[in-house]
Design a protein around this motif. Structure first.
Motif: not given
Lengths: 256, 309, 364
Positions: A212-220
């Motif tokens: 889930d790229v969106k999740l990754m971008m917002g989290l990492c």
């Protein structure tokens, strides 16, 4: 800048003719959420298995928290403070949720056969502490009420949470999560994100594989990209997102 | 040298029998992951029925050449064994397909006990001699003695194995069997009738077992209600040695075990300076098995199951 | 947390167990042979509980378990009979009971580790066949180690094994206490019962401990157990060693009770029977395993007594060999029970639940 928490260098892993990991290097700093992305079959899970001792790498170096973990057994890795979850949930299906988390504390507890049989004050206290801590962790991930349920009977999302609780029970410094959001709906994903941020805030570094790229971008804080067993990019999400090699790996064509 | 050759030949004969029986174990295991403990008893029943049938024919004054009498006996024994294998699967294993893994193992043991006892009730507790109907010509083969029977056993085994390979590789049924072994659920979705495939597996395995049983009885000149146990154990060992679930592995394992055992019992005394004699023959099978599995945990030809995390 | 009810039930059970031998010897014509059968059932309970640790808890299918019973029995036999008395140092001979049982448990435990070490990497049925082979190897050695040096006395076995001697009381002779005569078979009942209770207690404690949980975790998912930091190699070896040591204690008591040992008592069928006890009773569930051990060991004995009257009643004469018929019925009973209750006669509630969910799924 202080030394990184985890550092691998020149890691190679081959399965027969398949070069699953080719000269992979990365370093994770204490306190960050570090993401690992890449197309299917890029070697993410293989890297995970190397980092958690389930696979022995062929070459390279691997140090964690000042300790050399190259080709170490899984229990040494866990003892050193790395815990993990699995892509396709691997709970102890016929144990209760509570027992699953109790097993997670194995490596931090000591009672042996004699302790079990004679159940002296020390063993008794340890056993009580294990149960209390397990309940605490279930509450922490939000499934405290389901402690008596068999793991196999939990809902999918709760099983994911239970796996995280079980991993936390080993008291890790680094928590490695293999696609924790897979198969979750947006609401569950949000809850998961909040949980990961809470875990990080409590001082645990997180290594995360996710599609889930969106999740990754917002989290990492930082992201590394693997493709065909090689690391092709690393850096802050914004930079990685616009890296031409990453786009090529995902879309199969070089951008204009 | 001729002793060495003799042992090899004897081993080859016993080994091809092991291989035939091992095929029955390995086919069932490949498809259902079940140790069919009762297979050894099918071998025994095959031998017993054949002997009885031949004796009846002789008693009735039928005057046929030995091999034809034997064939008549086999024609009786094979269908009975097939029916038995089919019934055992239907009654004792099929209802337990979704049960805990060890439940069918226990019913298999139960079936094995029942068949042994029924055989005892029918044929008594004594050894049944194999009728003296086969020619006993001995050929000289580079200094080793070879009988017609031994030649026949090896050739017939090879023919049957070749037939089985053909069946599995070239026919519709064989393809269905391979598909079911890979993944029963997907095979089912693709229109394979799993129940039929499993039944056929038992039927084929049992018929091979019956033939092997007759070979054992003819080779050792006798049969007994408990004979299935040890021979079944050896054959299962052979199947595991070769890599259980693997058809080629069963053949290799069977032949290898037969030869190793034969050489072992012939030379063990010399090798150990008389400390261990041929009475340790039965240990050999197991020591070899453990040795092989320590280095190749999935048997000689078994797939290397990579640890999947 | 024991409720009053539990305590009463426990006390009642204790009373029943205490007077059981007298009820048997007093109530039946050939009561002593029945009590003998009960003594053996107690030995089998210990065996079944030992195997349950390996198969039921840790999930390692062991088909050669009887080897450890054999090791315990021969340890006792060699140290408590004249057979090797002239070779072994005198201080080693006839050790006190507890020391002897400790020796038997340790020797068997070492054999358990010896078996476990090379086989740890094997899975499922490969392990089964290797353990089976191990059991046979032990038996064949016992059968043949009478030459060139006579250690086991071969197929004849070892005779004249001393009875246990506790605090000056020789259990081989009737003892009179309070005007009641305790025969050897009574005395051994209490002796074996005591150790049986001890083993039940140890098993219960182990089950609900860090070690017990680690065993079950390995059974459920070995890779996950590994990833949770369990040293699966050591924990599995521990299961083998614990299971084996139970077998060793049981074997030692068996040797002393029986007075002689021979390889015939340790054939593969015995291993299979112990496995049947575990699975028929309810794998992993201690009360179930105990029930399984009692049923599997006593049923053939009961059949032995009722088979001939039964035959006469049904056919009007003795039609079949009673020995065959007895085993035939036994085999049929095994099949029937498994078909009706695949999870065992008395599974843990959890396991029963698990299985019946399967039923629902199948129906849906």
């Amino acid at each position: 800048m202080s030394a990184p928490l985890l550092k691998i260098d020149g890691i190679h892993k081959r399965f027969g003719g398949l070069h699953a990991l080719n000269d992979v290097a990365l370093s994770i700093n204490a306190g960050e959420i570090y993401g690992l992305i890449g197309p299917n079959g890029a070697g993410k899970t293989t890297l995970f298995n190397v980092l958690t001792g389930l696979y022995q790498p062929d070459e390279g170096s691997f140090s964690f928290n000042g300790k050399d973990l190259f080709r170490q057994k899984p229990y040494v890795v866990v003892e050193s403070g790395i815990a993990r979850t699995f892509q396709n949930i691997r709970l102890f299906a016929n144990m209760t949720a509570l027992e699953n988390v109790m097993v997670g504390q194995h490596v931090r507890t000591a009672a042996g056969v004699f302790g079990a049989v004679f159940r002296g004050p020390k063993a008794k206290a340890e056993e009580a502490a294990i149960a209390a801590r397990a309940q605490e962790l279930l509450d922490y991930v939000g499934i405290g009420k389901r402690h008596d349920e068999l793991a196999r009977n939990l809902s999918y999302g709760d099983q994911r949470r239970l796996e995280i609780a079980r991993a936390l029970a080993t008291r890790p410094t680094l928590l490695a999560l293999d696609e924790p959001a897979a198969g979750m709906n947006p609401k569950e994903t949000d809850q998961l994100k909040a949980l990961m941020e809470k875990i990080r805030a409590d001082g645990v570094t997180i290594l995360l594989i996710e599609h889930d790229v969106k999740l990754m971008m917002g989290l990492c804080d930082r992201i590394a990209v693997l493709d065909y067993g090689k690391k092709i990019a690393e850096g802050i999400p914004e930079k990685v997102k616009n890296d031409p090699r990453v786009i090529e790996a995902y879309l199969g064509v070089a951008p204009e | 040298m001729d002793i060495f050759l003799q042992q090899i030949i004897n081993g080859l004969v016993v080994g091809s029998i092991y291989a035939l029986i091992a095929l029955g174990y390995t086919m069932v295991y490949g498809i259902m992951q079940l140790i069919n403990f009762a297979h050894g008893e099918i071998v025994m029943i095959g031998a017993m029925v054949t002997i009885t049938c031949i004796n009846l024919l002789i008693g009735a004054g039928v005057n046929l050449p030995g091999p034809l009498l034997l064939l008549a006996g086999l024609l009786m024994a094979i269908p009975i064994s097939m029916l038995l294998g089919f019934t055992i699967e239907r009654v004792a294993y099929r209802p337990l397909r979704r049960a805990p893994r060890l439940a069918p193992l226990i019913t298999a043991i139960g079936v094995s006990i029942v068949l042994q006892q029924v055989a005892m009730l029918i044929w008594g507790r004594n050894y049944r001699p194999f009728p003296q109907i086969l020619p006993t010509t001995v050929h000289d083969f580079f200094g080793a003695a070879v009988t017609d029977l031994q030649i026949a056993i090896v050739i017939l085994s090879l023919v049957l194995m070749a037939g089985l390979f053909w069946l599995i590789e070239k026919t519709r049924l064989g393809r269905a069997m391979r598909a079911t072994a890979q993944n029963p659920e997907v095979a089912g979705l693709m229109g394979v009738n799993i129940n039929t495939v499993i039944s056929m597996t038992f039927i084929i395995g049992s018929s091979l077992g019956a033939v092997a049983g007759v070979m054992v009885a003819a080779n050792y000149d006798q049969a007994h209600a408990y004979m299935g146990f040890m021979i079944g154990l050896k054959a299962f060992t052979a199947a595991v040695l070769g890599g259980i679930g693997n058809i080629g592995g069963a053949v290799v394992g069977g032949l290898l075990l037969g030869i190793i055992e034969s050489l072992g019992s012939g030379y063990l005394g010399d090798l150990t300076g008389g400390f261990l004699g041929s009475h340790y023959k039965d240990i050999f099978a197991f020591v070899v098995l453990i040795g092989v599995l320590v280095f190749r945990p999935s048997g000689l030809l078994g797939e290397r199951v990579a640890e999947r995390a | 947390m024991q409720s009053k009810k539990q305590i009463i039930a426990f006390a009642a059970l204790a009373v029943v167990l205490a007077i059981l031998p007298w009820a048997i010897t007093g109530g039946f014509e050939n009561g002593k042979s029945w009590l003998r059968a009960v003594d053996f059932a107690l030995l089998y309970i210990m065996l079944a509980l030992g195997l349950n640790i390996v198969v039921g808890f840790a999930g390692l299918l062991d088909l050669g378990y009887i080897a450890f019973y054999a090791v315990g029995a021969y340890s006792f036999a060699l140290l408590n009979s004249p057979h090797l008395a002239h070779v072994l140092p005198a201080w080693l001979m006839n050790p006190p009971l507890l020391v002897m049982l400790l020796i038997a448990a340790c020797v068997a435990g070492v054999f358990g580790v010896l078996l476990g070490t090379p086989t740890l990497k094997l899975r499922g049925d490969y392990l089964a066949i290797v353990t089976l082979g191990f059991g046979e190897i032990i038996r064949i050695f016992l059968n043949n180690l009478d030459r060139p040096v006579n250690i086991t006395n071969g197929p004849q076995g070892i005779n004249n094994i001393a009875k246990v001697n506790i605090a000056g009381y020789d259990l081989g002779r009737p003892i009179e206490w309070f005007g009641i005569v305790f025969d050897t078979v009574h005395l051994y009942y209490y002796l074996i019962l005591a150790f049986c209770c001890l083993i039940i207690f140890v098993t219960l404690r182990l089950q609900r401990s860090r070690i017990g949980r680690a065993w079950v975790a390995i059974r459920e998912d070995e890779i996950a157990a590994n990833a949770m930091g369990i040293n699966t190699r050591n924990v599995k070896l521990l299961a083998f060693a614990m299971g084996a040591s139970f077998g060793g204690v049981s074997g030692a008591l068996f040797a002393s009770f029986q007075g002689f040992v021979s390889p015939e008592s340790f054939v593969l069928m015995e291993s299979i029977m112990v496995l049947c006890m575990v699975v028929l009773g309810g794998m992993g569930h201690i009360p179930g395993v105990i029930l399984g051990a009692i049923l599997v060991s006593i049923t053939p004995e009961i059949l032995r007594d009722v088979i001939n009257p039964l035959q006469s009643a049904v056919f009007g004469k003795r039609l079949f060999d009673p020995e065959n018929l007895r085993m035939l019925i036994f085999g049929l009973a095994m099949i029937t029970i498994m078909l009706l209750r695949p999870e065992g006669l008395w599974p843990s509630k959890r396991r029963a639940r698990e299985f019946h969910e399967h039923d629902e799924e199948a129906k849906a």
